[in-house]
Design an enzyme around this catalytic site. Structure first.
Site, PDB file in Angstrom:
ATOM      1  N   HIS A 136      29.672  -4.670 -17.621  1.00  0.00           N
ATOM      2  CA  HIS A 136      28.582  -3.574 -17.160  1.00  0.00           C
ATOM      3  C   HIS A 136      27.813  -3.191 -18.183  1.00  0.00           C
ATOM      4  O   HIS A 136      28.111  -3.416 -19.538  1.00  0.00           O
ATOM      5  CB  HIS A 136      29.575  -2.412 -16.520  1.00  0.00           C
ATOM      6  CG  HIS A 136      30.420  -2.941 -15.286  1.00  0.00           C
ATOM      7  ND1 HIS A 136      30.036  -2.285 -13.982  1.00  0.00           N
ATOM      8  CD2 HIS A 136      31.362  -3.744 -15.171  1.00  0.00           C
ATOM      9  CE1 HIS A 136      30.848  -2.673 -13.122  1.00  0.00           C
ATOM     10  NE2 HIS A 136      31.834  -3.673 -13.913  1.00  0.00           N
ATOM     11  N   ASN A 162      26.718  -7.893 -15.277  1.00  0.00           N
ATOM     12  CA  ASN A 162      26.125  -7.028 -14.470  1.00  0.00           C
ATOM     13  C   ASN A 162      24.722  -6.603 -14.997  1.00  0.00           C
ATOM     14  O   ASN A 162      24.570  -6.255 -16.014  1.00  0.00           O
ATOM     15  CB  ASN A 162      26.919  -5.560 -14.043  1.00  0.00           C
ATOM     16  CG  ASN A 162      28.086  -5.909 -13.122  1.00  0.00           C
ATOM     17  OD1 ASN A 162      28.489  -7.073 -12.996  1.00  0.00           O
ATOM     18  ND2 ASN A 162      28.700  -4.798 -12.795  1.00  0.00           N
ATOM     19  N   ASP A 171      29.369  -2.567  -5.543  1.00  0.00           N
ATOM     20  CA  ASP A 171      29.614  -2.188  -7.097  1.00  0.00           C
ATOM     21  C   ASP A 171      30.194  -0.618  -7.147  1.00  0.00           C
ATOM     22  O   ASP A 171      30.242   0.130  -6.052  1.00  0.00           O
ATOM     23  CB  ASP A 171      28.289  -2.113  -7.880  1.00  0.00           C
ATOM     24  CG  ASP A 171      28.426  -2.089  -9.175  1.00  0.00           C
ATOM     25  OD1 ASP A 171      29.371  -2.399  -9.730  1.00  0.00           O
ATOM     26  OD2 ASP A 171      27.267  -1.844  -9.937  1.00  0.00           O
TER      27      ASP A 171
END
Length: 285
Positions: A207, A229, A82
């Site tokens: 995200h 995420n 990531d």
């Protein structure tokens, strides 16, 4: 089944409009139980490692944990690096066997970001790995990477030029999402996802998922956010579970580490199952 390239895991999710949980692990217990939770939910899963975690545990040890715990795994899974601005860490992880990387060059001018991303994609292809790209930094810091200042949003034309030039497999736009704990309810620009996907059909990475409502998750996923995420929620689950158990242990005067590990493991598995259900990935493995 078993370990697969990120693009293979996301392709059906993007086409069928469900989201795959992409959960940031921090140690062996979280690796084991995110995987176990995915198996219990019969869900594909992506395990993510921050640069901080890679450096703390070490590339070789972390990858050895992954290979050991995914041996004979019954659901599709991938190991993803990531938010990484460090090209050397990217090279080290790709060489070790990571399935995919997010080259986070969002602090650079778009043209330089694009030039270096082309190089990272070429490097990843040599290992059969995939690349996630980003040209707008997601507000907030994630394990020391990022900024609390909101990034300038690029035009659709700039985003499309980047996607076409780089050939990234996944794209992470800023849509009002943020890393960490939201201080107020986020207002998301869902239309940015729809516009991107309509113009260039590529799986979108959402995200800053920890703290979004189920309705926001489902709206984003329906528009093409195939990779969702989760980092802060894992950290909070892990630490709050430890804290609750240790308070009870102190009150009872009983100190049994294996019982602590079992307690925390159960909470991590439950969290993983929960997100698989919300994202629509449960039963898709």
């Amino acid at each position: 089944m078993a370990v697969q390239p990120l693009s293979e895991i996301l392709r059906p999710a993007f086409e069928q409009r469900y989201g795959v949980p992409a959960i940031n692990i921090v140690n062996d217990l979280t690796i084991e139980n995110v995987l176990a939770g995915a198996v219990e939910a019969s869900s594909p899963v992506i395990l993510q490692t921050s640069v901080k975690t890679v450096r703390q545990i070490g590339v070789d040890v972390l990858f050895a944990m992954w290979t050991s715990m995914t041996a004979g795994i019954e659901v599709p899974c991938a190991l993803h690096l990531d938010h990484c601005p460090d090209r050397q860490v990217i090279s080290d992880c790709l060489a070790a066997g990571w399935n995919s990387v997010l080259f986070d060059a969002s602090a650079l001018p778009v043209e330089e970001n694009q030039r270096q991303t082309v190089e990272v994609v070429a490097e990843a292809r040599r290992y059969g790995a995939d690349v996630e790209g980003e040209i707008e930094s997601i507000t907030g810091q994630e394990d020391g990477v990022g900024s609390d200042e909101e990034s300038k949003r690029q035009t659709l034309e700039v985003q499309l030029r980047y996607l076409e030039a780089t050939g990234v497999d996944v794209f992470a736009p800023a849509i009002g999402n943020a890393h960490g704990t939201y201080k107020r309810a986020p207002v998301l620009d869902f239309q940015r996802v729809s516009d991107l996907v309509a113009a260039h059909p590529v799986p979108i990475a959402l995200h800053g998922g920890s703290g979004l409502s189920d309705e926001q998750f489902r709206d984003c996923i329906a528009r093409g956010c195939a990779k969702v995420n989760i980092s802060t929620a894992l950290k909070e689950t892990y630490m709050r579970s430890n804290l609750a158990f240790l308070k009870d242990a102190e009150a009872a005067g009983k100190w049994d580490p294996p019982s602590l590990f079992s307690h925390v493991a159960a909470d991590v598995r439950a969290m993983t199952r929960h997100f698989a259900e919300v994202f629509g990935s449960a039963g898709r493995a």
